[in-house]
Design an enzyme around this catalytic site. Structure first.
Site, PDB file in Angstrom:
ATOM      1  N   TYR A 334      24.226  35.744  16.838  1.00 16.15           N
ATOM      2  CA  TYR A 334      23.953  35.074  18.114  1.00 16.15           C
ATOM      3  C   TYR A 334      22.448  34.897  18.264  1.00 16.15           C
ATOM      4  CZ  TYR A 334      24.765  34.289  23.206  1.00 16.15           C
ATOM      5  OH  TYR A 334      24.846  33.765  24.480  1.00 16.15           O
ATOM      6  N   CYS A 335      21.999  33.662  18.467  1.00 21.85           N
ATOM      7  CA  CYS A 335      20.595  33.335  18.723  1.00 21.85           C
ATOM      8  C   CYS A 335      19.722  33.804  17.547  1.00 21.85           C
ATOM      9  CB  CYS A 335      20.149  33.937  20.054  1.00 21.85           C
ATOM     10  SG  CYS A 335      18.524  33.378  20.622  1.00 21.85           S
ATOM     11  N   ILE A 336      18.686  34.619  17.796  1.00 21.69           N
ATOM     12  CA  ILE A 336      17.814  35.063  16.712  1.00 21.69           C
ATOM     13  C   ILE A 336      18.591  35.859  15.670  1.00 21.69           C
ATOM     14  CG2 ILE A 336      17.115  37.163  17.929  1.00 21.69           C
ATOM     15  CD1 ILE A 336      14.381  36.940  16.656  1.00 21.69           C
ATOM     16  N   GLY A 338      21.543  35.080  14.747  1.00 22.15           N
ATOM     17  CA  GLY A 338      22.151  34.056  13.902  1.00 22.15           C
ATOM     18  C   GLY A 338      21.150  33.511  12.897  1.00 22.15           C
ATOM     19  N   PHE A 362      26.282  31.534  16.844  1.00 27.51           N
ATOM     20  CA  PHE A 362      26.238  31.182  18.260  1.00 27.51           C
ATOM     21  C   PHE A 362      24.804  30.755  18.602  1.00 27.51           C
ATOM     22  CE2 PHE A 362      29.627  34.614  19.516  1.00 27.51           C
ATOM     23  CZ  PHE A 362      30.608  33.881  18.884  1.00 27.51           C
TER      24      PHE A 362
END
Length: 598
Positions: A334-336, A338, A362
Site C-alpha cells: 500500500y502506497c510507499i 507498494g 494499492f
C-alpha cells in the site's frame, strides 16, 4: 421594587459572575498559551514554504508579461475593479434606501460559506463576495503568467491558493458569523472553550500547533479499533508480523501478506469491523498476515531502503512461508509499501527467488515522472530542508509528514477543524479515520532521503534503475501477475502515474482497477456501504486518457472484483490455520505492541 426588578438584578449578578469567571479562565489560559508557545521547536525556513526564488521568478515573469502584453493584464484588472466597484455601489444603494439586505450575489457556491448569514446579512455577504472576487483575481493573475515552466506554474498555483485559503474570512472571528453568533448565544463560553482547546493542542504537541481532528479518548486499539482477532507470531527490530485467526473451516493454500506504508500505522486496514479490509479478507477464506512496522527513533538514523527490503519484506515473506508450510505467498503493498514491494520483486527476480506468486498494489507510484499534487513539495527547496532536518535529528518527525499531507487538503484538515475547535469551542468528533490520521509515525533519515532523492526526484526505478541491496533494480523486472488499484481523486499517488508505472512493469498478467474517491476512502471502501464505484479496462496498452475513456464503470466496491482475481491465484482450499506454530509461538494478541508503544 417589583418582582421583575428583583429577577433582573439576579440575572445581572449572574451574568457578571459568569463574565468574571470567564475572564479569570482566559487569564489563566493565556499564561498557559504563552508557556506552550515558548516550547515550540524552531522550524527551518526551507520547511516552512517554497524558496523565494519561486516568487522572484513569478514576479519577473508577471512584469515581463505586463510589458509584452499590457492589454490583457489591464483588461483583467479592469474586470476585477469593475466587479468590486459595482458590488460596493449596489450595497451602498440598498443601505441608502434603508434596506438591510445584500445586493445580487453571483459568486460561486462555496461550502465554507454555508451558514445562512453569509447570504442574508449585508455585512457578511459583502465580505464574502469581496473575498471570492479577490480570490478569483489572484487565480487569474497566476494564470496570466506565461514565462514559467509547467512545474513552476503548478507550484505557484498551489502556494498562491494556500495564501488565498488562509485569508478566508471564515478563518477570523470578527468575520465569521457562525462563531460570533455562538459566542453571543453562550455568553462567550464558546470562545473560552475554544481557547482551552487551542492551549490543549499546543501543550500536547510541545508548542507545535497540530489541530486535533478526532476525539482521542473515544478510541483504544484492540478494543474498538484494530479488533480483528489475531496474534503477533514474529518480531524483529523492523516489524511485528501479525497472523489473523481464521473464521472459515477451510482457507486458500496460498497465504496473503499485506505490507502497509510505514508513513502511517497499519490499522487503517482494520478500523472498525464494518470497514476492515483485513476482517473481510479473512472472511473470504484467506490466511491473512500483516506487517506492523516499528516507529523509528533517532537510533534508526542509518536504516535504509535496503534494510526495509532485507530485514522487512524478505524476512516477513520467509516467515509466512515457514508458518504455513508453503513455497509461495501472495503479497499486497500500500502506497510507499507498494513502491518498495515493486523494488523487492525486481530484486527477487535477479536472485531467482520465486516466493511471491502474485502481487497487489494499492495506490502505488513506481513511475514518478508526474508526481501529482504532492509534487509541489518534492522540489530541491523542500527536499534540501528535509535533508538538513534528518541529518541533524536522525529522523523525519511525523509532525512534518502530517503537516505536509494536511496542507494538500487544508480547508478540510486544518482550517475547518481549527474553526470548529478554536473559534466555536466544539470537541473533535469520534471519527475513526481521523483518529488514525493523527496517529503518525517517523521516517528514518537514510531511508527518507533515498526515497525522496532517488525515487521521487530522479525517478530512477522507472528509468536508469535504482540502487538497493548491492545491486540495481529496474521496473521491467516486476514480472509476477499483478493487480493494481488506484484512486480517482488521490492527491498523494496520482492514478495516472500509477497506471503509467504498471504499464512499464514486465508482467504479462496485469489488472488495473480505478476506484472512485481518494487515497484512503477509495481503498477502505467495503461492499456493504455501496458507496464508491470503480472502473476497469483490460486493455493496458492504451494511453491513460484512452484507457479511462474506454473503461467500464461498475457500481460498488472493488473488493469483490479483487477477490475474484486473487482467489484464482491462491491455490486449493486446505484446513484453516491457527496463528503461529511450534517455532512461532504467540508473542502478543493483535494489534501487537509496536503499533501501541511506538
Amino acid at each position: 421594587m417589583t418582582t421583575n426588578d428583583l429577577a433582573d438584578d439576579v440575572t445581572s449578578a449572574h451574568n457578571v459572575a459568569k463574565l468574571e469567571a470567564n475572564l479569570a479562565r482566559v487569564e489563566e489560559l493565556t499564561q498557559r498559551l504563552l508557556t506552550a508557545l515558548g516550547q515550540a521547536r524552531p522550524i527551518a525556513p526551507p520547511l516552512q514554504g517554497p524558496s523565494h526564488d519561486l516568487y522572484v521568478k513569478a514576479a519577473t515573469a508577471y512584469m515581463t508579461e505586463m510589458v509584452n502584453n499590457p492589454a490583457k493584464l489591464i483588461e483583467h484588472q479592469l474586470e476585477f475593479w469593475g466587479k468590486s466597484v459595482k458590488h460596493y455601489v449596489e450595497a451602498q444603494h440598498l443601505l441608502a434606501q434603508g434596506k438591510l439586505e445584500p445586493p445580487t450575489d453571483e459568486t460561486p457556491k462555496d461550502r465554507r460559506f454555508a451558514h445562512e448569514l453569509w447570504d442574508t446579512n449585508p455585512y457578511f455577504n459583502f465580505i464574502k463576495q469581496q473575498y471570492l472576487m479577490n480570490a478569483a483575481a489572484v487565480q487569474q493573475a497566476v494564470e496570466d503568467i506565461e514565462d514559467l515552466d509547467s512545474e513552476e506554474k503548478k507550484r505557484l498555483r498551489y502556494f498562491s491558493q494556500q495564501l488565498v485559503d488562509m485569508m478566508s474570512p471564515t478563518n477570523f472571528l470578527p468575520t465569521n458569523p457562525e462563531a460570533l453568533a455562538l459566542a453571543a448565544e453562550t455568553d462567550g463560553e464558546s470562545l473560552v472553550a475554544g481557547l482551552e482547546n487551542l492551549v490543549a493542542d499546543l501543550e500536547a504537541n510541545d508548542g507545535d500547533l497540530v489541530v486535533t481532528l478526532a476525539d482521542k479518548k473515544a478510541f483504544k486499539l484492540g478494543e474498538n479499533l484494530a479488533t480483528t482477532p489475531g496474534s503477533v507470531v514474529f518480531r524483529n527490530h523492523m516489524f511485528e508480523l501479525i497472523q489473523y485467526a481464521p473464521t472459515t473451516e477451510k482457507v486458500y493454500s496460498t497465504p496473503l501478506i499485506i505490507f502497509p506504508p510505514w508513513i502511517n500505522k497499519f490499522y487503517i486496514l482494520d478500523l472498525k469491523p464494518q470497514n476492515s479490509l483485513i476482517k473481510w479478507a479473512v472472511e473470504q477464506g484467506y490466511t491473512v498476515f500483516i506487517v506492523s512496522w516499528v516507529n523509528p527513533d533517532a537510533g534508526y538514523r542509518d536504516t535504509s531502503m535496503s534494510d526495509y527490503i532485507e530485514d522487512g519484506y524478505l524476512i516477513a515473506i520467509d516467515e509466512v512461508k515457514k508458518i504455513c508450510g508453503v513455497k509461495k505467498v501472495n503479497a499486497v503493498g500500500y502506497c510507499i509499501a507498494g513502491t518498495t514491494l515493486s523494488l523487492t520483486l525486481s530484486l527477487m527476480k535477479q536472485r531467482k527467488d520465486t516466493s511471491v506468486n502474485a502481487a497487489t498494489f494499492f495506490t502505488t507510484l513506481t513511475d514518478f515522472s508526474d508526481r501529482g499534487e504532492v509534487g509541489v513539495f518534492l522540489q530541491d527547496d523542500f527536499v534540501d530542508g528535509i535533508e538538513a532536518e534528518v541529518t541533524e535529528n536522525g529522523i523525519l518527525d511525523s509532525f512534518f509528514m502530517s503537516r505536509t499531507f494536511s496542507y494538500l487538503r487544508a480547508n478540510d484538515l486544518i482550517y475547518g477543524p481549527a474553526i470548529k475547535s478554536y473559534m466555536m469551542g466544539k470537541a473533535p468528533p469520534a471519527f475513526d479515520l481521523l483518529y488514525w490520521n493523527g496517529d503518525g509515525t517517523n521516517l528514518p533519515a537514510c531511508m527518507a532521503i533515498e526515497y525522496l532523492r532517488g525515487l521521487c526526484q530522479d525517478d530512477k526505478f522507472a528509468t536508469d534503475g535504482f540502487e538497493v541491496c548491492g545491486t540495481t533494480v529496474h521496473i521491467k523486472d516486476v514480472t509476477v501477475p499483478l493487480c493494481a488499484i488506484a484512486c480517482e481523486t488521490d492527491h498523494i499517488a496520482a492514478w495516472k502515474s500509477s497506471y503509467t508505472g504498471v504499464q512499464k512493469m514486465g508482467a504479462k498478467d496485469k489488472t488495473f482497477i480505478l476506484s472512485e474517491s481518494g487515497h484512503i476512502a477509495g481503498i477502505v471502501n467495503p461492499p456493504s456501504k455501496k458507496k464508491y464505484g470503480h472502473y476497469t479496462n483490460p486493455e493496458m496498452g492504451l494511453t491513460v486518457d484512452d484507457w479511462y475513456d474506454a473503461a467500464e464503470k461498475h457500481e460498488g466496491s472493488w473488493w469483490p472484483r479483487w477477490d475474484a482475481w486473487l482467489s484464482q491465484k491462491s491455490g486449493k482450499k486446505v484446513p484453516a490455520r491457527e496463528p503461529g506454530d511450534a517455532d512461532h509461538p504467540v508473542l502478543a494478541p493483535a494489534p501487537g505492541t509496536y503499533v501501541v508503544t511506538n
